[in-house]
Write a protein that holds these residues in place. Structure first.
Motif, PDB file in Angstrom:
ATOM      1  N   ALA A 483       0.819  -1.213   0.000  1.00  0.00           N
ATOM      2  CA  ALA A 483       0.000   0.000   0.000  1.00  0.00           C
ATOM      3  C   ALA A 483       0.851   1.261   0.000  1.00  0.00           C
ATOM      4  CB  ALA A 483      -0.941  -0.005   1.204  1.00  0.00           C
ATOM      5  N   SER A 484       2.011   1.205   0.665  1.00  0.00           N
ATOM      6  CA  SER A 484       2.899   2.362   0.728  1.00  0.00           C
ATOM      7  C   SER A 484       4.093   2.228  -0.202  1.00  0.00           C
ATOM      8  CB  SER A 484       3.399   2.562   2.168  1.00  0.00           C
ATOM      9  OG  SER A 484       2.332   2.766   3.050  1.00  0.00           O
ATOM     10  N   ALA A 485       4.066   1.213  -1.064  1.00  0.00           N
ATOM     11  CA  ALA A 485       5.144   0.971  -2.033  1.00  0.00           C
ATOM     12  C   ALA A 485       6.495   0.884  -1.350  1.00  0.00           C
ATOM     13  CB  ALA A 485       5.152   2.056  -3.104  1.00  0.00           C
ATOM     14  N   ASP A 486       6.532   0.196  -0.201  1.00  0.00           N
ATOM     15  CA  ASP A 486       7.806   0.059   0.507  1.00  0.00           C
ATOM     16  C   ASP A 486       8.025  -1.349   1.071  1.00  0.00           C
ATOM     17  OD1 ASP A 486       5.933   0.089   2.528  1.00  0.00           O
ATOM     18  OD2 ASP A 486       6.787   1.813   3.596  1.00  0.00           O
ATOM     19  N   ALA A 487       7.192  -2.310   0.673  1.00  0.00           N
ATOM     20  CA  ALA A 487       7.336  -3.688   1.136  1.00  0.00           C
ATOM     21  C   ALA A 487       8.199  -4.475   0.159  1.00  0.00           C
ATOM     22  CB  ALA A 487       5.961  -4.339   1.270  1.00  0.00           C
ATOM     23  N   PRO A 488       9.133  -5.300   0.662  1.00  0.00           N
ATOM     24  CA  PRO A 488      10.103  -5.968  -0.221  1.00  0.00           C
ATOM     25  C   PRO A 488       9.480  -7.091  -1.039  1.00  0.00           C
ATOM     26  CG  PRO A 488      10.338  -6.779   2.015  1.00  0.00           C
ATOM     27  CD  PRO A 488       9.324  -5.661   2.079  1.00  0.00           C
ATOM     28  N   GLN A 489      10.051  -7.311  -2.226  1.00  0.00           N
ATOM     29  CA  GLN A 489       9.615  -8.388  -3.117  1.00  0.00           C
ATOM     30  C   GLN A 489      10.759  -9.390  -3.306  1.00  0.00           C
ATOM     31  OE1 GLN A 489       6.196  -8.268  -4.120  1.00  0.00           O
ATOM     32  NE2 GLN A 489       6.453  -6.736  -2.511  1.00  0.00           N
ATOM     33  N   ASP A 490      10.422 -10.583  -3.785  1.00  0.00           N
ATOM     34  CA  ASP A 490      11.421 -11.647  -3.922  1.00  0.00           C
ATOM     35  C   ASP A 490      12.238 -11.549  -5.201  1.00  0.00           C
ATOM     36  OD1 ASP A 490      10.875 -12.982  -1.510  1.00  0.00           O
ATOM     37  OD2 ASP A 490       9.108 -13.908  -2.398  1.00  0.00           O
ATOM     38  N   GLY A 491      11.743 -10.843  -6.166  1.00  0.00           N
ATOM     39  CA  GLY A 491      12.447 -10.690  -7.441  1.00  0.00           C
ATOM     40  C   GLY A 491      11.737  -9.624  -8.241  1.00  0.00           C
ATOM     41  N   MET A 503       9.860 -11.718 -18.462  1.00  0.00           N
ATOM     42  CA  MET A 503      11.126 -12.238 -17.923  1.00  0.00           C
ATOM     43  C   MET A 503      11.199 -11.979 -16.426  1.00  0.00           C
ATOM     44  SD  MET A 503      15.045 -11.003 -18.687  1.00  0.00           S
ATOM     45  CE  MET A 503      14.787  -9.514 -17.716  1.00  0.00           C
ATOM     46  N   ALA A 504      11.456 -13.031 -15.652  1.00  0.00           N
ATOM     47  CA  ALA A 504      11.671 -12.900 -14.210  1.00  0.00           C
ATOM     48  C   ALA A 504      13.163 -12.804 -13.928  1.00  0.00           C
ATOM     49  CB  ALA A 504      11.080 -14.103 -13.480  1.00  0.00           C
ATOM     50  N   MET A 505      13.519 -12.024 -12.910  1.00  0.00           N
ATOM     51  CA  MET A 505      14.908 -11.897 -12.468  1.00  0.00           C
ATOM     52  C   MET A 505      14.961 -12.066 -10.954  1.00  0.00           C
ATOM     53  SD  MET A 505      16.373  -8.577 -14.540  1.00  0.00           S
ATOM     54  CE  MET A 505      17.940  -8.639 -13.696  1.00  0.00           C
ATOM     55  N   ALA A 506      16.008 -12.752 -10.465  1.00  0.00           N
ATOM     56  CA  ALA A 506      16.199 -12.902  -9.026  1.00  0.00           C
ATOM     57  C   ALA A 506      17.666 -13.182  -8.753  1.00  0.00           C
ATOM     58  CB  ALA A 506      15.322 -14.024  -8.466  1.00  0.00           C
ATOM     59  N   ARG A 531      13.943 -20.662  -6.213  1.00  0.00           N
ATOM     60  CA  ARG A 531      12.686 -20.471  -5.487  1.00  0.00           C
ATOM     61  C   ARG A 531      12.110 -19.075  -5.740  1.00  0.00           C
ATOM     62  NH1 ARG A 531      13.879 -19.756   0.155  1.00  0.00           N
ATOM     63  NH2 ARG A 531      15.387 -21.370  -0.351  1.00  0.00           N
ATOM     64  N   GLN A 532      12.964 -18.060  -5.705  1.00  0.00           N
ATOM     65  CA  GLN A 532      12.486 -16.698  -5.907  1.00  0.00           C
ATOM     66  C   GLN A 532      11.981 -16.491  -7.327  1.00  0.00           C
ATOM     67  OE1 GLN A 532      15.877 -14.382  -4.632  1.00  0.00           O
ATOM     68  NE2 GLN A 532      15.093 -14.198  -2.557  1.00  0.00           N
ATOM     69  N   LEU A 533      12.660 -17.073  -8.312  1.00  0.00           N
ATOM     70  CA  LEU A 533      12.194 -16.950  -9.687  1.00  0.00           C
ATOM     71  C   LEU A 533      10.804 -17.557  -9.851  1.00  0.00           C
ATOM     72  CD1 LEU A 533      15.510 -17.799 -11.578  1.00  0.00           C
ATOM     73  CD2 LEU A 533      14.262 -15.634 -11.716  1.00  0.00           C
ATOM     74  N   ILE A 534      10.606 -18.722  -9.248  1.00  0.00           N
ATOM     75  CA  ILE A 534       9.302 -19.379  -9.352  1.00  0.00           C
ATOM     76  C   ILE A 534       8.241 -18.581  -8.590  1.00  0.00           C
ATOM     77  CG2 ILE A 534       8.018 -21.487  -8.793  1.00  0.00           C
ATOM     78  CD1 ILE A 534      10.732 -22.987  -9.191  1.00  0.00           C
ATOM     79  N   LEU A 535       8.629 -18.010  -7.452  1.00  0.00           N
ATOM     80  CA  LEU A 535       7.692 -17.226  -6.658  1.00  0.00           C
ATOM     81  C   LEU A 535       7.182 -15.994  -7.399  1.00  0.00           C
ATOM     82  CD1 LEU A 535       9.141 -17.398  -3.044  1.00  0.00           C
ATOM     83  CD2 LEU A 535       6.871 -18.097  -3.773  1.00  0.00           C
ATOM     84  N   VAL A 536       8.024 -15.408  -8.233  1.00  0.00           N
ATOM     85  CA  VAL A 536       7.558 -14.223  -8.967  1.00  0.00           C
ATOM     86  C   VAL A 536       6.912 -14.584 -10.296  1.00  0.00           C
ATOM     87  CG1 VAL A 536       9.237 -12.714  -7.854  1.00  0.00           C
ATOM     88  CG2 VAL A 536       9.816 -13.754 -10.059  1.00  0.00           C
ATOM     89  N   GLY A 537       6.761 -15.900 -10.558  1.00  0.00           N
ATOM     90  CA  GLY A 537       5.962 -16.316 -11.703  1.00  0.00           C
ATOM     91  C   GLY A 537       6.660 -17.091 -12.790  1.00  0.00           C
ATOM     92  N   ALA A 538       7.969 -17.374 -12.652  1.00  0.00           N
ATOM     93  CA  ALA A 538       8.692 -18.084 -13.696  1.00  0.00           C
ATOM     94  C   ALA A 538       8.295 -19.556 -13.755  1.00  0.00           C
ATOM     95  CB  ALA A 538      10.201 -17.966 -13.490  1.00  0.00           C
ATOM     96  N   ASN A 539       8.243 -20.086 -14.952  1.00  0.00           N
ATOM     97  CA  ASN A 539       8.018 -21.515 -15.159  1.00  0.00           C
ATOM     98  C   ASN A 539       9.247 -22.277 -14.650  1.00  0.00           C
ATOM     99  OD1 ASN A 539       7.936 -24.141 -16.324  1.00  0.00           O
ATOM    100  ND2 ASN A 539       6.637 -23.408 -17.987  1.00  0.00           N
TER     101      ASN A 539
END
Length: 797
Positions: A483-491, A503-506, A531-539
């Motif tokens: 909501a505040s655009a400050d929470a971390p993402q995995d990739g 394209m996913a990157m991690a 794991r992080q690549l798959i978590l952000v949507g990579a096959n």
């Protein structure tokens, strides 16, 4: 006209004199190397020119030839001996080629170009390359990191017949920014705070001015990085598949495009292949290049337009070693002639070896048809960049370099590119691996605050905000969200123009683990990246990996032993995850000579990767979406506290580092991916540094609500004594997954047969609450935790 080169007598020198010559000229060649050089010129019945010695030193340097990874290694691990012929071939190239055979058509190019390519769709391919610029950044943080990113962008631009750079990543390893100055054990060492600020600004200014988004990265802190900071810069690219293959042939014109040649970056390749010392800042500053991103942007535009018009036969970047490396490698299969007086200079008076070896930035070297020169010149004029015809290729197999009518270099490629094989000794002894430790259970809330405020965990937002991560308009998943655009993402995820795929990157890096269990560091780091690549949507079946290694003195057997064990781990992981290495790089001699002896960095392995996102609806992110959802923990949590942030803070020694069963984890990730594709996942977060407690808090930083956890429901094979273990263990292979209650039954059916359990729920109360067998053991305010986390780096940056 004064002489621009000189002959250096070597044929009659003793072995000691040869070694002294190498040191005096800063060639970074060993005694054995110099003896081979001596035999080459005895066979030619003449003395070498200074140009030829510099060319050989550059070509044989560790930075360019990767001789440690190509060495014959006698390895002794816990008393068991083995002989390894080339770590690279044995543990990186051969396993990757085995995987490529299993997946025909996926990897389109690897180990033969500036970067490796994997298939995106029927028309396009994507690539990723990461390199280090450690020594230059230690001496000149801004210029070192600035040109580090500029160099890897040119790697992508020089891959195939010219890939378009579409995203950057950066990974930094520093000393802690609050290091007391009196704790630094050497003179003329820049304080970590100065290193951090200079490096971040350097990468920021190059990437932003090039118009390439910086979307992924990491920062690690360790006292040894005070003396040798690590600066990994990476760039991803996209290219039409038909433009990947390129081949040199005789009769082509060799042209240079872009920046002019100057005295910056002299001996950069050999400088990066030796240790730093207290005199390095004064003596080696000319090895650091000076960047100009606007010039590189013009060069980039020229290359991409020339590729579109079919005007490029072959090209490569002009980086370490300058024209010597770029043109030398380009002509290695054919031979050819170059004329140094044609090279545009930044200043007059450069002598021959300086022109040929300078690492001045923003230069590319191309091989083109003579008939296309007029059109190429028109393009250069259009993009306001300088084009120069340096020479031509022929069929002699000999590299000839002329300067003002004088032949200053004439070397047979068969000898120039055939560096002697090093013979090295390595030793590794396993340490203790304790479990069942009596960890305190009555200070868990305070422990979570301490972990959350640690430099290993705190938000990188002050640094992330320096970068433009949305330029080009294709960033689907940004580094920060919520909501505040400050929470971390995995990739991160990048949309690709002209394709329905993304394209996913991690990336992952765990140097603390390698101090006691480098094999586990290798498998665990690859596991986290996948794991992080798959978590952000990579096959899971469409992932390509990069291996980047840094270490101290590779000629110290105990240090080399850690690398050997780590490389074994990453080979096993790649095979088990069916994910090949498509590119990589290594940087050795990251140690600092002090009066009290050398200070080596920890053996550091960075695994970064790209993956194909088949459907953009699979991109969910790591932030809690609702305050009434269910939370599932996928994967087992074990009593493996070694290498964890918690253990470091508590001063726990010799604890067991997390062990990774990549086969089991990959099956688990595929089951998760099936649930993702079925629309059963609201959000999901990787559990890594800091453990479950940190992952839960980070999910709650989205602002949607809080989280309640039931530690007794967590899947485990071995159990634990203290609730500190399920809260702070960094066991690999785990995902914290948010699920809609209405879809819970279907989610559980999809995950049946795998370690997966409902361990909690999202709540309206903005707090993290953990219970163990019905007893509340931790209650923490999300706002309080977030304040500690969010502001950790703010005072220093």
């Amino acid at each position: 006209m004064s002489a621009t080169y000189r002959h250096i007598p070597v044929r009659d020198l003793s072995s000691d004199q040869l070694l002294e010559l190498s040191k005096t000229m800063k060639l970074s060649l060993s005694r054995e190397d110099m003896e081979v050089v001596q035999q080459i010129f005895r066979g030619m019945d003449r003395e070498p020119t200074d140009v030829e010695l510099e060319v050989i030193a550059q070509t044989w340097s560790e930075h360019c030839k990767h001789r440690i990874f190509s060495a014959d290694v006698h390895h002794v691990a816990d008393g068991k001996e083995e002989n390894i012929s080339s770590l690279f071939k044995t543990y990186i190239k051969n396993p990757s080629e085995e995987i490529m055979d299993r997946k025909p058509g996926f990897v389109l190019s690897a180990f033969v170009d500036n970067a490796g390519f994997i298939t995106l769709d029927d028309d396009l391919a994507i690539c990723l390359k990461a390199e280090t610029h450690n020594h230059p950044s230690a001496i000149e943080p801004y210029a070192g990191s600035n040109t580090g990113l500029g160099g890897v962008i040119r790697d992508i631009l020089g891959a195939g017949k010219g890939a378009k750079p579409i995203a950057n990543l950066d990974v930094f390893c520093f000393g802690a920014p609050d290091t007391p100055p009196e704790a630094i054990k050497a003179q003329d060492v820049i304080h970590p705070l100065g290193i951090m600020r200079g490096v971040v600004h350097g990468v920021r200014d190059y990437g932003n001015r090039m118009g390439i988004p910086t979307v992924n990265g990491a920062i690690q802190f360790d006292p040894t990085y005070i003396y040798n900071p690590l600066v990994f810069c990476g760039t991803a690219g996209v290219i039409p598949r038909e433009d990947i293959d390129k081949e040199m042939r005789p009769g082509l014109k060799i042209i240079a495009i872009g920046g002019r040649t100057g005295k910056d970056g002299l001996k950069g390749a050999t400088f990066s292949s030796a240790a730093l010392g207290e005199s390095s800042h004064e003596e080696d500053h000319t090895a650091v290049q000076i960047g100009n991103p606007i010039e590189e942007k013009k060069t980039l535009d020229f290359i991409l337009e020339a590729r579109e018009r079919g005007l490029i036969v072959f090209l490569t970047d002009c980086g370490a070693g300058g024209f010597s490396s770029a043109a030398g490698e380009m002509l290695s299969v054919t031979g050819g002639e170059l004329f140094l007086e044609r090279a545009p200079l930044k200043e007059p008076g450069l002598i021959s070896w300086q022109i040929f070896l300078s690492e001045s930035q923003e230069r590319m070297v191309l091989a083109v048809e003579e008939k296309d020169l007029p059109e190429l010149q028109t393009l250069a004029d259009t993009f306001q960049t300088e084009l120069t015809v340096l020479g031509h290729s022929d069929d002699t197999g000999v590299l000839r370099v002329w300067h003002n009518g004088e032949l200053v270099c004439s070397l047979d490629n068969s000898k120039l590119h055939d560096a002697p094989i090093k013979k090295l000794e390595s030793v590794f002894t396993s340490g203790l691996a304790k479990t069942g430790l009596d960890l305190p259970a009555d200070t868990l809330a305070e422990d979570l605050k301490a972990v959350m405020a640690d430099f290993a965990i705190v938000s990188r937002e002050p640094i992330i905000r320096e970068y433009d991560h949305e330029v080009q308009g294709n960033t689907l998943l940004k580094p920060l969200a919520g909501a505040s655009a400050d929470a971390p993402q995995d990739g991160s995820v990048i949309d690709i123009d002209g394709s329905d795929k993304a394209m996913a990157m991690a990336c992952a890096i765990l140097p603390e683990w390698g101090k006691t269990d480098p094999y586990a560091m290798g498998t665990g780091t690859v596991d986290e990246c996948v794991r992080q690549l798959i978590l952000v949507g990579a096959n899971p079946d469409k992932i390509g990996l990069l291996d980047n290694f840094c270490m101290g003195n590779p000629e110290a057997p105990q240090e080399l032993g850690r690398i050997v064990e780590c490389v074994k781990g990453i080979a096993r992981a790649a095979l088990d995850f069916n994910a090949p290495y498509i590119s990589g790089k290594d940087s050795f001699y990251n140690y600092f000579e002090t009066e009290d002896g050398p200070i080596n960095i920890p053996v550091t392995f960075l695994c970064s990767g790209i993956g194909v996102v088949d459907d953009k609806t699979h991109v969910k992110g790591s932030s809690l979406r609702r305050n009434d959802s269910l939370l599932y923990l996928i994967g087992n949590t074990e009593d493996e506290m070694g290498g964890s942030v918690y253990s470091r803070i508590k001063g726990i020694k010799d604890a067991k580092v997390p062990q990774t069963d990549c086969v089991k984890n990959f099956a688990l990730y595929k089951a998760y991916y099936e649930a993702l594709c079925a629309g059963l996942v609201l959000s999901a977060h990787d559990i890594s540094e800091g453990g479950l407690a940190v992952a839960a808090a980070e999910m709650a930083y989205s602002g949607k609500g809080g989280i309640e956890l039931d530690l007794s429901a967590i899947p485990t094979a071995g159990g634990w004594k203290s609730p500190a273990v399920p809260l702070f263990s960094e066991s690999t292979g785990r995902i914290l997954c948010e699920v809609d209650p209405d879809l819970a039954a279907e989610f559980e059916t999809t995950m049946a047969g795998y370690p997966c359990a409902r361990i909690g729920k999202a709540t309206e109360a903005h707090s993290i609450v953990a219970a163990d067998n019905g007893k509340t053991v931790l209650t923490s305010s999300v706002a309080e935790l977030k304040a500690l986390w969010k502001n950790g780096l703010t005072p220093y940056y």
